[in-house]
Structures are given as structure tokens and as C-alpha cells.
Design a protein around this motif. Structure first.
Motif, PDB file in Angstrom:
ATOM      1  N   ILE A  13       0.856  -1.183   0.000  1.00 19.48           N
ATOM      2  CA  ILE A  13       0.000   0.000   0.000  1.00 19.48           C
ATOM      3  C   ILE A  13       0.891   1.231   0.000  1.00 19.48           C
ATOM      4  O   ILE A  13       1.705   1.434   0.914  1.00 19.48           O
ATOM      5  CB  ILE A  13      -0.936   0.036   1.230  1.00 19.48           C
ATOM      6  N   ILE A  14       0.746   2.052  -1.030  1.00 16.79           N
ATOM      7  CA  ILE A  14       1.608   3.219  -1.247  1.00 16.79           C
ATOM      8  C   ILE A  14       0.821   4.501  -0.964  1.00 16.79           C
ATOM      9  O   ILE A  14      -0.344   4.629  -1.372  1.00 16.79           O
ATOM     10  CB  ILE A  14       2.101   3.254  -2.721  1.00 16.79           C
ATOM     11  N   LEU A  15       1.451   5.442  -0.261  1.00 18.79           N
ATOM     12  CA  LEU A  15       0.891   6.792  -0.161  1.00 18.79           C
ATOM     13  C   LEU A  15       1.335   7.561  -1.406  1.00 18.79           C
ATOM     14  O   LEU A  15       2.534   7.724  -1.652  1.00 18.79           O
ATOM     15  CB  LEU A  15       1.391   7.499   1.105  1.00 18.79           C
ATOM     16  N   LYS A  16       0.369   8.021  -2.220  1.00 17.88           N
ATOM     17  CA  LYS A  16       0.710   8.654  -3.492  1.00 17.88           C
ATOM     18  C   LYS A  16       1.291  10.050  -3.315  1.00 17.88           C
ATOM     19  O   LYS A  16       2.167  10.481  -4.061  1.00 17.88           O
ATOM     20  CB  LYS A  16      -0.537   8.717  -4.390  1.00 17.88           C
ATOM     21  N   HIS A  17       0.766  10.803  -2.319  1.00 15.23           N
ATOM     22  CA  HIS A  17       1.179  12.199  -2.135  1.00 15.23           C
ATOM     23  C   HIS A  17       0.787  12.634  -0.725  1.00 15.23           C
ATOM     24  O   HIS A  17       0.020  11.950  -0.054  1.00 15.23           O
ATOM     25  CB  HIS A  17       0.494  13.109  -3.165  1.00 15.23           C
ATOM     26  N   TYR A  18       1.316  13.750  -0.295  1.00 14.41           N
ATOM     27  CA  TYR A  18       0.893  14.276   1.001  1.00 14.41           C
ATOM     28  C   TYR A  18      -0.572  14.696   0.936  1.00 14.41           C
ATOM     29  O   TYR A  18      -1.085  15.090  -0.118  1.00 14.41           O
ATOM     30  CB  TYR A  18       1.772  15.458   1.413  1.00 14.41           C
ATOM     31  N   VAL A  19      -1.232  14.609   2.076  1.00 13.97           N
ATOM     32  CA  VAL A  19      -2.681  14.784   2.152  1.00 13.97           C
ATOM     33  C   VAL A  19      -3.015  16.060   2.908  1.00 13.97           C
ATOM     34  O   VAL A  19      -2.374  16.385   3.903  1.00 13.97           O
ATOM     35  CB  VAL A  19      -3.319  13.562   2.873  1.00 13.97           C
ATOM     36  N   VAL A  72       7.246  11.995  15.126  1.00 13.28           N
ATOM     37  CA  VAL A  72       7.387  10.827  14.251  1.00 13.28           C
ATOM     38  C   VAL A  72       7.529  11.326  12.819  1.00 13.28           C
ATOM     39  O   VAL A  72       6.929  12.332  12.432  1.00 13.28           O
ATOM     40  CB  VAL A  72       6.174   9.876  14.418  1.00 13.28           C
ATOM     41  N   ASP A  73       8.372  10.651  12.040  1.00 11.99           N
ATOM     42  CA  ASP A  73       8.653  11.108  10.679  1.00 11.99           C
ATOM     43  C   ASP A  73       7.426  11.018   9.792  1.00 11.99           C
ATOM     44  O   ASP A  73       6.594  10.120   9.930  1.00 11.99           O
ATOM     45  CB  ASP A  73       9.767  10.251  10.058  1.00 11.99           C
ATOM     46  N   SER A  74       7.338  11.969   8.843  1.00 12.19           N
ATOM     47  CA  SER A  74       6.294  11.893   7.830  1.00 12.19           C
ATOM     48  C   SER A  74       6.531  10.668   6.948  1.00 12.19           C
ATOM     49  O   SER A  74       7.671  10.215   6.780  1.00 12.19           O
ATOM     50  CB  SER A  74       6.304  13.153   6.961  1.00 12.19           C
ATOM     51  N   LEU A  75       5.439  10.142   6.394  1.00 10.30           N
ATOM     52  CA  LEU A  75       5.567   9.071   5.416  1.00 10.30           C
ATOM     53  C   LEU A  75       6.223   9.616   4.149  1.00 10.30           C
ATOM     54  O   LEU A  75       6.209  10.826   3.905  1.00 10.30           O
ATOM     55  CB  LEU A  75       4.183   8.497   5.094  1.00 10.30           C
ATOM     56  N   VAL A  76       6.764   8.728   3.348  1.00 12.43           N
ATOM     57  CA  VAL A  76       7.433   9.135   2.111  1.00 12.43           C
ATOM     58  C   VAL A  76       6.517   8.818   0.933  1.00 12.43           C
ATOM     59  O   VAL A  76       6.258   7.641   0.650  1.00 12.43           O
ATOM     60  CB  VAL A  76       8.781   8.395   1.943  1.00 12.43           C
ATOM     61  N   PRO A  77       5.979   9.855   0.254  1.00 12.48           N
ATOM     62  CA  PRO A  77       5.125   9.574  -0.900  1.00 12.48           C
ATOM     63  C   PRO A  77       5.836   8.707  -1.933  1.00 12.48           C
ATOM     64  O   PRO A  77       7.035   8.887  -2.184  1.00 12.48           O
ATOM     65  CB  PRO A  77       4.827  10.974  -1.457  1.00 12.48           C
ATOM     66  N   GLY A  78       5.097   7.750  -2.477  1.00 15.92           N
ATOM     67  CA  GLY A  78       5.683   6.827  -3.447  1.00 15.92           C
ATOM     68  C   GLY A  78       6.268   5.577  -2.823  1.00 15.92           C
ATOM     69  O   GLY A  78       6.704   4.672  -3.533  1.00 15.92           O
ATOM     70  N   SER A  79       6.291   5.542  -1.480  1.00 22.27           N
ATOM     71  CA  SER A  79       6.828   4.381  -0.762  1.00 22.27           C
ATOM     72  C   SER A  79       5.726   3.710   0.048  1.00 22.27           C
ATOM     73  O   SER A  79       4.703   4.330   0.336  1.00 22.27           O
ATOM     74  CB  SER A  79       7.958   4.812   0.179  1.00 22.27           C
ATOM     75  N   PRO A  80       5.945   2.452   0.440  1.00 25.17           N
ATOM     76  CA  PRO A  80       4.940   1.785   1.269  1.00 25.17           C
ATOM     77  C   PRO A  80       4.721   2.513   2.595  1.00 25.17           C
ATOM     78  O   PRO A  80       5.665   3.051   3.183  1.00 25.17           O
ATOM     79  CB  PRO A  80       5.537   0.390   1.509  1.00 25.17           C
ATOM     80  N   ILE A  81       3.487   2.531   3.045  1.00 22.28           N
ATOM     81  CA  ILE A  81       3.161   3.072   4.359  1.00 22.28           C
ATOM     82  C   ILE A  81       3.818   2.185   5.412  1.00 22.28           C
ATOM     83  O   ILE A  81       3.972   0.984   5.222  1.00 22.28           O
ATOM     84  CB  ILE A  81       1.631   3.115   4.532  1.00 22.28           C
ATOM     85  N   THR A  82       4.226   2.793   6.511  1.00 20.61           N
ATOM     86  CA  THR A  82       4.761   2.032   7.630  1.00 20.61           C
ATOM     87  C   THR A  82       3.917   2.289   8.877  1.00 20.61           C
ATOM     88  O   THR A  82       3.294   3.344   9.008  1.00 20.61           O
ATOM     89  CB  THR A  82       6.225   2.397   7.924  1.00 20.61           C
ATOM     90  N   GLY A  83       3.894   1.313   9.763  1.00 17.34           N
ATOM     91  CA  GLY A  83       3.137   1.448  11.005  1.00 17.34           C
ATOM     92  C   GLY A  83       3.336   0.209  11.860  1.00 17.34           C
ATOM     93  O   GLY A  83       4.163  -0.661  11.545  1.00 17.34           O
ATOM     94  N   PHE A  84       2.569   0.125  12.935  1.00 14.71           N
ATOM     95  CA  PHE A  84       2.701  -1.011  13.834  1.00 14.71           C
ATOM     96  C   PHE A  84       2.041  -2.252  13.230  1.00 14.71           C
ATOM     97  O   PHE A  84       1.011  -2.153  12.555  1.00 14.71           O
ATOM     98  CB  PHE A  84       2.065  -0.700  15.187  1.00 14.71           C
TER      99      PHE A  84
END
Length: 347
Positions: A13-19, A72-84
Motif C-alpha cells: 500500500i503506497i501513499l501517493k502524495h501528502y494529504v 514521528v517522521d512523515s511518510l514518504v510519498p511513493g513508498s509503502p506506508i509504515t506502522g505497527f
């Protein structure tokens, strides 16, 4: 003879862009890439894992925006989401992490992950409970509830406790901890189903639907005619503003989160802050990251309670990685009932 590495496809699951504003499903995309189920040569202290369960948590909304100075660091658009999540080790170059062992901690929203930074992973020693519990009651939300209530609030038997977003992953536990201590406990939630859950399953003394209240201040006076000793804050905004005048002298406010504010372009102001002075209220924000040293002590307390049925836990389980974006978005409209978990694989 060493096992031959297997190449498989890896759904992500990729975040395409900042929201900005409320996230929508088109902010995410599903991508499939190949992955070899082996730690590449020359990478020490790394593990290749199969992701079993991932956790949807409100703090993740902040990571979808480009934020400076956040904890906590922002997610990187274009990369997989990270979490617990909860993972099973398939291959390892780490001396303390063996094949087929289970861990919980930070991982990717994907079927398989190569984890090279393993400091935020906890070994799962107790597998007699559902592994999904390590995204909730035995994971980050559990230690959050424990530290936020016992460490920050310094509760005493008989005190009056109010919890907002009380049926969520953290709130449902705080309420039960307070009841175990002999406190009077009231929670707020956003549906009749959740209000009933608070009273009938979690043993809250009272609960109310904040959406049905025209005047939050009057609602709190109804349930706390003598005032609130402890407020466990998950919502912020109008709820916090209504709570402050209803606090008792030397009350404590433990600030865990402010979910009502996460999707606003401009956050709401709080007007009743002078009550912090006049009522000598102690209001303290906290991060679970600062309290992980309490995890063994927390497990010692919570596991017998789970075994004896003294603490209940409700999960909202969604099957399939492809359904994770909708599950995460649902947190911000109150769609979930209990802890939101996504099942990627049952092992």
C-alpha cells in the motif's frame, strides 16, 4: 545445505502524495513488486518478515502530511506506508531474532518486509492469546493506556474519570483500568452501539453519545455534578473546552491525542484555559515512545487480567491488505468499533 531463496510478488500500500483535509482512498495505491524471501548478503542484524496483522491508528494521519518538528517522521510519498504490526520471521541475520519467531513493532504495509532497523520490535513471548492483540491491548495502544493512566494521571480509588473516544483502542482499556481501581467512569462515543458497548461490555458507569448533545458542558455536569478528577484526552477541540470548567480542584488531564483536529486545515481554539490556573489543573501530553521501558511491568499486570476475563477487548477486524486504506480512513469518521486491525495473513 542452505535453503534456496524464493522470489515472490509483494503487494504494497503506497501513499501517493501528502494529504490535506480528510484522506480519501485515491490518496493511496496498491502496487505489486517482486521480493526475494531472504536477507540480502552483507546486511547484518536484519530480518525478512511476513506481515500478519497491521494496525490502523489515528496518529498515522499526521504522518500523511509534511510536518516539521513532529515526534514521528512523515511518510514518504511513493513508498509503502509504515506502522505497527505483527510479523513472522522468515529469514534473519540478527543473532536475537530467529526464523519462525513472532514480533510486534514497526513494519511496512505490505505482504513481506525487509527490516534493517529492528530496535522498535518486541519479541512475542506469549502466544496463548490472539496474535492480533499485539496491535492493540498487548501492543502500542495497551502500553499507551497503561502509561497515560497510571503514570500521568496518578489515579486514586474513588476518583471521577472521564474518557473521550472511549470505545477506541486506548479508551476502552483506560476505562477498565479505572474501574479495576475503583473509580467512577464515564465515556463519550459517537454512536448508540458504542455507548452500549462501553456500559454493557467494558463496565463503564455511564456513557453518552456526544453527537446527540447540544451542550457538552451541560452533559458533563449531568454525569459529573461534583466535577471530574481525571480526564483522558483523545479528542481535543470542543470536548476539551467543555471539560476544563468541569474539572475538580487539582484535577489531571492526560493528553493522549486530539483526533478531532487531525484533518482540519486550521485547528480549533480552546477558550477555557484559565481554568488550568484557577483550579490548579495539571495537563500533560505524553508519547508512548517515552514509556516502553514499562512494557514488561505492563505485561505482568495485563496478562492475568485477560486470562481471568477481568479486562475485555474488542477488535474491528478487516481482512485483506487491499482494504487497509478504507479501514484507516474509517477511523476519522468513527466507522470502526474497537481496535482497527487489518489481517494480511493468518500465518
Amino acid at each position: 545445505m542452505a535453503e534456496e531463496a524464493v522470489d515472490v510478488s509483494n503487494k504494497q500500500i503506497i501513499l501517493k502524495h501528502y494529504v490535506s483535509g480528510f484522506p480519501i482512498e485515491s490518496d493511496f495505491e496498491i502496487r505489486t513488486t517482486p521480493i526475494r524471501l531472504k536477507v540480502p548478503e552483507g546486511i547484518p542484524n536484519a530480518i525478512l518478515v511476513k506481515n500478519l496483522y497491521i494496525s490502523c491508528d489515528p496518529y498515522m494521519r499526521n504522518r500523511m502530511s509534511e510536518m516539521e518538528g513532529s515526534y514521528v517522521d512523515s511518510l514518504v510519498p511513493g513508498s509503502p506506508i509504515t506502522g505497527f504490526g505483527v510479523v513472522k520471521v522468515l529469514d534473519s541475520t540478527h543473532p536475537d531474532m530467529k526464523k519462525d519467531e513472532f514480533f510486534w513493532g514497526f513494519t511496512g504495509w505490505e505482504e513481506y518486509s525487509l527490516i534493517t532497523s529492528t530496535q522498535s520490535l518486541f519479541k512475542i513471548q506469549h502466544t496463548q492469546v490472539p496474535l492480533s492483540y499485539y496491535t492493540g491491548i498487548l501492543g502500542m495502544p495497551g502500553i499507551t493506556a497503561y502509561a497515560g493512566f497510571y503514570e500521568i494521571c496518578s489515579p486514586k480509588k474513588g476518583e471521577k474519570v472521564f474518557i473521550s473516544a472511549a470505545s477506541g483502542a486506548v479508551g476502552q482499556l483506560v476505562g477498565q483500568f479505572a474501574k479495576l481501581l475503583g473509580c467512577y467512569v464515564v465515556g463519550s462515543a459517537g454512536t448508540k452501539e458504542k455507548v452500549d458497548l462501553l456500559k454493557d461490555k467494558f463496565g463503564f458507569d455511564e456513557a453518552f453519545n456526544y453527537k446527540e448533545e447540544d451542550n457538552l458542558n451541560a452533559a458533563l455536569k449531568r454525569y459529573f455534578p461534583d466535577g471530574i478528577d481525571i480526564y483522558f484526552e483523545n479528542v481535543g477541540g470542543k470536548m476539551l473546552d467543555a471539560v476544563l470548567p468541569n474539572m475538580r480542584l487539582r484535577g489531571r488531564v492526560s493528553v493522549c491525542g486530539m483526533i478531532s483536529q487531525y484533518n482540519l486545515e486550521k485547528t480549533e481554539g480552546v477558550h477555557n484555559l484559565f481554568f488550568l490556573v484557577s483550579k490548579r489543573i495539571r495537563m500533560e501530553g505524553f508519547l508512548v515512545l517515552d514509556h516502553y521501558h514499562l512494557y514488561p511491568k505492563f505485561l505482568e499486570m495485563i496478562l492475568p487480567h485477560i486470562k481471568e476475563g477481568k479486562v475485555e477487548y474488542v477488535e474491528d477486524i478487516v481482512e485483506g491488505l487491499e482494504n487497509a486504506p478504507a479501514a484507516l480512513i474509517g477511523l476519522f469518521t468513527g466507522r470502526n468499533v474497537g481496535k482497527q486491525v487489518v489481517v494480511i495473513s493468518h500465518e
